[in-house]
Design an enzyme around this catalytic site. Structure first.
Site, short mmCIF file in Angstrom:
data_model
loop_
_atom_site.label_atom_id
_atom_site.label_comp_id
_atom_site.label_asym_id
_atom_site.label_seq_id
_atom_site.Cartn_x
_atom_site.Cartn_y
_atom_site.Cartn_z
N ILE A 142 0.84 -1.20 0.00
CA ILE A 142 0.00 0.00 0.00
C ILE A 142 0.88 1.25 0.00
O ILE A 142 0.40 2.33 -0.29
CB ILE A 142 -0.97 0.05 1.21
CG1 ILE A 142 -0.19 0.09 2.54
CG2 ILE A 142 -1.94 -1.12 1.17
CD1 ILE A 142 -1.03 0.60 3.70
N ASP A 143 2.16 1.09 0.34
CA ASP A 143 3.04 2.27 0.43
C ASP A 143 3.39 2.82 -0.96
O ASP A 143 3.83 3.96 -1.06
CB ASP A 143 4.34 1.91 1.17
CG ASP A 143 4.09 1.50 2.61
OD1 ASP A 143 2.93 1.60 3.07
OD2 ASP A 143 5.05 1.07 3.29
#
Ligand code: F6P
Length: 405
Positions: A142-143
C-alpha cells in the site's frame, strides 16, 4: 513436470490474494506444472517445509473469486530478513532442501521492497550453486514505494479507501457551527504516496483535505500551527491528512523495529491533536486509519484487483520463459485512456530501495498536493468490485486455521 511455490510476505493489502489467484490460475493452464505449493507465513514456510498444495485449499472458481475480494494474505505473512549467504549459508540450505524435496522449478514471492531482497538473494544463491530454480518477485504494498514500477498492487485499493473515508469525514465534520480540526493519520512509512492520494478529492471539487503533510516535505510544528490557523480563518472544519512517517520529535512514535529495522510508526495524529488542543484550543479530533486502509476490500479498486491478478499471472509466464531474479513491474503507457503494460526489472534494482513522491507533486509551501499528481492517482482508484455478500457483509475466503498448521 515440476511444481511451483508461491508465498506472500510483508504488510497485508486488499490485492495480495488476487495476485495469488493470478499465479494459481496461470499455473493451472501450463501442462508442465504439476502442483502449486503455497508456503505458510512467507519464506518461513519454505524454511520449515510448511507448505500447502493449493489444490486442497482452492477448490472451485467461486473460491478464486472469493479470494480476490478477501483482504490480507490467505497464506499468512512474515517479515523475514535473509542473511547474506556468504556469511550464513545454513538457512539457504534448508530452503534448497524444501524446494528440492517438493520438486519446485520456480518460486514466486509476492511482497514489497524487503521481500524483493529475498528474491534477489535467493536467485543469486541458486545461480552460485547451479541450481535451476527460477525466482520471481510479484510486487505489492500500500506504500507504493517500489522503484521502477509505475505503482504497486494494493496501493489503488488503499488509496480508494483513504479518499472515500476522507470524503465521509468531511461531510461529518461540518455539521456544527463551531470551528474544528480533524487530523487523519495515514500509513506509508517513509513515502507519502498514500497520504498524497487523499488529494484526489480536490478533483471532485472538495476543498478538503485542506492540509497534507508527507515525509518528503520538511515538517515543523510552528509551520503546522500557522497553517492550521490560516485554514481555520477560511474554513469552519479543517481536514488534515498526515503521513505516519513525517519527522517529529523523538518519542512520539513507537521505537520498536521489525527485522528490517523499520520502526512501527503510529501516534503522529494523536500528537498533533494534542498540539492543536493546547496551542489553538478549538475542537480537534485525530483519526488513525490504521489497518483499515489496507484491509477494507469492500472499497477495493477493481483496477487494482484486476491488475494484481494479471501481474501474478505474468510472473508465472516470466519464470516459464526462463527469467530469474526479476520483479514484475507496471509501465504506464498513458493516463487517459489509462493503459499499462507489464514488464520485468532486476530484483537488485528494487530490493531495499524506496521510491518517493516526486517534488513536483508537492505544493511550494510543502503543506498540500499539486494538482499535477491527480492524473497519476485517479486511474488507480477506478472501478468497484461486484462483491459476494453473506448475512449483509462481504463474504471472505476463509481457510480453517488448522489447514495452516
Ligand atoms: O507494508 C507496509 C505497511 O503497511 C506500512 O504502511 C506500515 O508502516 C507497516 O506496513 C506496518 O507494519 P505491520 O504490518 O507490521 O503493522
Amino acid at each position: 513436470m515440476f511444481n511451483i511455490a508461491v508465498a506472500q510476505s510483508g504488510g497485508p493489502t486488499c490485492a495480495i490474494n488476487a495476485s495469488l489467484v493470478g499465479v494459481y490460475k496461470e499455473a493451472l493452464k501450463e501442462p508442465s506444472i504439476d502442483a502449486v505449493f503455497g508456503s505458510v507465513n512467507g519464506l518461513e514456510g519454505i524454511i520449515q517445509n510448511h507448505m500447502i498444495n493449493l489444490k486442497s485449499m482452492i477448490l472451485t472458481n467461486d473460491d478464486m473469486e472469493l479470494l480476490k475480494q478477501t483482504p490480507s494474505t490467505v497464506l499468512g505473512s512474515c517479515r523475514y530478513k535473509l542473511p547474506d549467504w556468504e556469511e550464513d549459508e545454513e538457512v539457504y540450505k534448508q530452503i534448497v532442501s524444501t524446494l528440492k524435496q517438493r520438486n519446485i522449478g520456480a518460486f514466486l514471492y509476492i511482497g514489497g521492497n524487503d521481500s524483493m531482497d529475498t528474491v534477489n538473494k535467493l536467485s543469486e544463491y541458486f545461480k552460485s550453486i547451479s541450481l535451476d530454480i527460477k525466482v520471481i518477485g510479484i510486487p505489492k504494498t500500500i506504500d507504493n514505494d517500489l522503484c521502477i514500477t509505475d505503482h504497486t498492487p494494493g496501493f489503488g485499493s488503499a488509496a480508494k479507501y483513504v479518499a472515500t473515508t476522507l470524503k465521509e469525514i468531511t461531510r461529518d465534520s461540518i455539521v456544527y457551527s463551531i470551528p474544528s480540526v480533524t487530523i487523519v493519520e495515514i500509513m506509508g512509512r517513509h513515502a507519502g504516496w498514500l497520504t498524497a492520494s487523499s488529494a484526489v478529492l480536490h478533483a471532485m471539487g472538495e476543498t478538503a483535505p485542506h492540509l497534507v503533510y508527507v515525509p518528503e516535505a520538511k515538517f515543523s510544528l510552528e509551520g503546522f500551527l500557522k497553517d492550521v490557523r490560516q485554514e481555520l480563518s477560511k474554513h469552519k472544519a479543517v481536514i488534515v491528512a498526515v503521513s505516519e512517517g513525517i519527522e517529529v520529535p523523538d518519542g512520539v512514535q513507537s521505537g520498536v523495529v521489525d527485522n528490517f529495522g523499520h520502526k512501527y510508526l503510529s501516534g503522529i495524529g494523536k500528537y498533533l491533536e494534542e498540539t492543536v488542543r493546547n496551542e489553538i484550543g478549538c475542537k480537534v479530533r485525530s483519526i488513525e486509519l490504521n489497518v483499515m486502509q489496507r484491509c477494507s476490500s469492500h472499497l477495493g479498486s477493481k483496477t487494482d484487483i484486476d491488475e494484481s491478478e494479471c501481474i501474478g499471472a505474468a510472473g508465472v509466464r516470466a519464470a516459464l520463459n526462463g527469467s530469474t531474479g526479476k520483479v514484475m513491474v507496471f509501465k504506464r503507457v498513458s493516463d487517459m485512456p489509462y493503459t499499462v503494460t507489464i514488464d520485468s526489472a532486476d530484483a537488485s534494482k528494487i530490493a531495499n530501495q524506496e521510491k518517493f513522491l516526486p517534488k513536483k507533486y508537492i505544493n511550494s509551501a510543502g503543506n498540500n498536493i499539486d494538482d499535477r499528481a491527480l492524473e497519476y492517482f485517479m486511474p488507480l482508484i477506478q472501478g468497484e468490485l461486484n462483491l459476494v455478500m453473506e448475512h449483509g457483509v462481504p463474504k471472505h475466503f476463509a481457510i480453517h486455521e488448522s489447514v495452516l498448521k
